[in-house]
Write an enzyme that holds these catalytic residues in place. Structure first.
Site, mmCIF file in Angstrom:
data_model
loop_
_atom_site.group_PDB
_atom_site.id
_atom_site.type_symbol
_atom_site.label_atom_id
_atom_site.label_comp_id
_atom_site.label_asym_id
_atom_site.label_seq_id
_atom_site.Cartn_x
_atom_site.Cartn_y
_atom_site.Cartn_z
ATOM 1 N N GLU A 118 -10.779 -94.451 -123.313
ATOM 2 C CA GLU A 118 -11.524 -93.048 -123.652
ATOM 3 C C GLU A 118 -10.670 -91.820 -123.273
ATOM 4 O OE1 GLU A 118 -13.077 -95.525 -122.008
ATOM 5 O OE2 GLU A 118 -14.776 -96.191 -123.229
ATOM 6 N N PHE A 173 -20.768 -93.822 -126.702
ATOM 7 C CA PHE A 173 -21.906 -93.298 -125.718
ATOM 8 C C PHE A 173 -21.547 -91.992 -125.031
ATOM 9 C CE2 PHE A 173 -23.533 -97.409 -126.716
ATOM 10 C CZ PHE A 173 -24.947 -97.079 -127.079
ATOM 11 N N HIS A 218 -25.968 -96.328 -120.485
ATOM 12 C CA HIS A 218 -26.062 -95.844 -122.129
ATOM 13 C C HIS A 218 -27.057 -95.140 -122.423
ATOM 14 C CE1 HIS A 218 -23.522 -99.542 -121.717
ATOM 15 N NE2 HIS A 218 -23.067 -99.393 -122.827
#
Lengths: 322, 327
Positions: free
Chosen positions: B57, B80, B126
């Site tokens: 990420e 997410f 999540h």
């Protein structure tokens, strides 16, 4: 090696040195605010790399970024004005020493976060690939940054996409005040390349000609479509991590004595100067003229900076939203 | 024609990639498109513009910044909201700052696209609503639509915007159906809220899935003679203060309904602003319904209590208009 190229690098290296020495003096006199990280001792790396690049190639820098910008053709007036926080600075006084940038020269910014610039070079290479321009991107970072997650993520991503990025680690042996060997168990950061399936190369970062030759070879390979490379330039910090660092150290020493002695005894500018005289027939007069010219340019930059206005409160929100 | 929310997102991506060759998409599994939004784009635009990345990420978020700084217009899909935490450095120190700290030398037209909020029992990693963490960063725009049409119009605007945008699709809304204009020029301006239900007795200020919760509550309150006005902000930053203030002038009561945490959550910002600027119009103290200050628990039996639900909204509204049991 081509004499003109060596002279070109010599000019840039001397200009960096004079700039940094002046900045150190101004800082010690209390004329510059904030943090100041100097590139003294590492000049051959930036000068050698940038001499091998095209004007429209990208570089991304570190917190120790003045040298990278000067090497890429930056204007010392505007860098000095930025250090003084003036409107004529590269960032109009918004960035300061740690954020100098010149996008018109492909210099996408110095960076105050260790490792923060590494992925940005990957993105610049993505643009080059998308536009099929044959530009390459070089990201400079230190041995300390090679321990950051951003290094791992960026090199791996660039490798999977076969992107034209040179990951150029300037190994000066210290992450801030911590010796390299306390922060990793390997001596050669270039060894890390193997983990990503890309080549890792070591070059003497005190030898501008060697840095140039190595960069040139890899820049051409990358332009021909070969993927990223990790080049480790072994270098030495003649200055500390940060000017005025004694205030942070409380009198404690952190340099390894043998390394400190070595850093003091070898100088990339002396090495190139000797080579120019010995092998390329450069004259003392010609080199002295370069040195005087650089010193004058730096003095003029200080005058330019001091004559420039400070930003006003009305500038606070300039360049915020597009 | 009625379409699924996720289809509206896909249409926006498709139309904008077709319109502007500088736009490209990257992220984990974008070719496959785990939430279907990015599915099929690779067939049209190829692997150069629909890039499957490693799970990285921070690196991918930062590569997006570098691409944007050099003239591309990346859309970075990080799946997410809670995965954005891994990318927070590049968003909060680089994407938002580069234009300003470099004196306007560049612009960073990038969209970070993620799911946000509670879904079908996705558990503590999540389900969180992370939007306040991005509202607290200067110089990024933050969006969270509540319906398919808004998602399409806002995502197209986000992709055309020259500033960094965090685009939150609410995790529970992918399967929602609604009318979606086919017009490729259909845009919703960022920063414009929408009154999704007219009312006179209380202003329910909300965003994302909670808009639908408030609309449901509004229906239940109607037969009891309580007319709730539902203001769907759509954009969390900048947010449509003018619209909210007009509504408060009319209703005199203000309730913020948001899934994010109470402390420094989105509702805290809205209530503080209403208290500062609209005090003389208020008949009772402005209030908040927020997410409970715990990681979102997995069990569906517990999750429903972790964020505001219809019953909680109805109950709070009744108390505020003086119809419920005293607090």
């Amino acid at each position: 090696m081509d004499k003109d190229k060596l002279i070109f690098m010599y000019e840039r290296m001397v200009l960096i040195r004079k700039f940094e020495e002046k900045a150190a003096l101004l800082f010690s006199q209390g004329q510059l605010a904030g943090f100041l990280h100097l590139y003294v001792g590492e000049e051959a790396v930036a000068a050698g790399v940038c001499a091998a690049l095209n004007e429209d190639d990208y570089i991304v820098s570190t917190h120790r970024g003045h040298g990278h910008l000067i090497a890429k053709g930056g204007d010392v007036n505007r860098i000095m004005a930025e250090l003084f926080g003036r409107t004529t600075g590269y960032c109009k006084g918004k960035g300061g020493s740690m954020h100098v940038a010149d996008f018109s020269k492909g210099m996408l910014g110095a960076c105050g976060i260790v490792g923060g610039g590494i992925p940005i070079a990957v993105g610049a290479a993505l643009t080059a690939k998308l536009n099929k321009t044959k530009q390459i991107a070089v990201t400079f970072f230190g041995d300390g940054a090679s321990n950051e997650g951003s290094f791992h993520e960026s090199v791996n991503f660039a490798a999977t996409q076969n992107l034209p990025v040179i990951f150029l680690v300037e190994n000066n042996g210290y992450g801030e005040f911590t010796p390299q060997m306390k922060a990793m168990r390997i001596e050669n950061i270039a060894d890390r390349a193997k983990a990503y399936g890309i080549p890792g190369v070591i070059v003497d970062g005190m030898d501008a000609a060697a840095v140039y030759e190595t960069t040139k070879i890899w820049a051409e390979k990358l332009r021909a479509g070969e993927g990223p490379v990790l080049i480790e330039a072994k270098t030495h910090r003649k200055s500390g991590h940060s000017e005025g660092e004694q205030a942070f150290l409380g009198g404690q020493a952190y340099r390894i004595p043998a390394e400190e002695e070595l850093a003091r005894s070898i100088d990339p500018i002396d090495i190139l100067r000797s080579a120019l005289i010995r092998e390329s027939g450069a004259t003392e007069e010609a080199l002295a003229k370069i040195e005087t010219g650089a010193a004058e340019a730096v003095e003029a930059a200080v005058a330019f900076a001091k004559d420039s206005p400070f930003p006003s409160e009305a500038d606070l929100f300039a360049d915020a939203w597009v | 024609m009625k379409k699924y929310y996720i289809k509206a997102v896909q249409e926006a991506l498709f139309e904008e990639m077709e319109r502007d060759p500088r736009v490209f998409l990257m992220g984990e599994d974008v070719r496959i498109g785990c939430f279907a939004a990015t599915r099929g784009l690779c067939d049209t635009f190829g692997e150069e513009r629909v890039i499957d990345t490693p799970i990285a990420e921070l690196g991918v978020a930062g590569a997006g910044v570098g691409a944007a700084a050099t003239g591309s217009r990346p859309i970075v899909d990080l799946m997410f909201g809670q995965f954005l935490m891994l990318a927070y450095d590049q968003i909060s120190n680089q994407a938002n700052a580069m234009r300003y700290m470099f004196g306007g030398q560049t612009r960073i037209p990038i969209v970070y696209l993620v799911q946000n909020g509670t879904g079908p029992a996705l558990g503590p990693h999540h389900s969180n609503s992370v939007h306040p963490l991005f509202m607290n960063i200067p110089l990024v725009k933050v969006i969270m639509p509540s319906c398919p049409a808004d998602a399409k119009g806002l995502l197209k605007s986000a992709i055309r915007d020259d500033n960094p945008v965090i685009f939150f699709n609410h995790t529970s809304l992918g399967g929602m159906k609604g009318e979606v204009p086919d017009d490729g020029a259909y845009l919703i301006p960022i920063g414009k809220g929408d009154i999704k239900r007219q009312g006179t007795d209380i202003t329910l200020c909300t965003v994302g899935l909670m808009t639908n919760v408030c609309l449901e509550a509004g229906k239940i309150l109607e037969p009891e003679g309580i007319r709730a006005e539902v203001v769907d902000l759509r954009s969390l930053k900048p947010w449509d203060k003018a619209l909210v203030y007009e509504s408060v002038k009319k209703t005199g009561r203000f309730l913020a309904v948001d899934e994010s945490y109470h402390t420094c959550g989105a509702g805290a910002e809205w209530v503080a602003s209403v208290a500062e600027d609209m005090f003389e119009h208020l008949k009772c103290p402005p209030q908040r319904l927020s997410g409970k200050e715990i990681p979102i628990p997995f069990s569906p039996a517990l999750q429903k209590y972790a964020v505001p639900n219809v019953e909680a909204v109805v109950d709070r509204v009744k108390r505020m208009v003086g119809r419920g049991a005293p607090r």
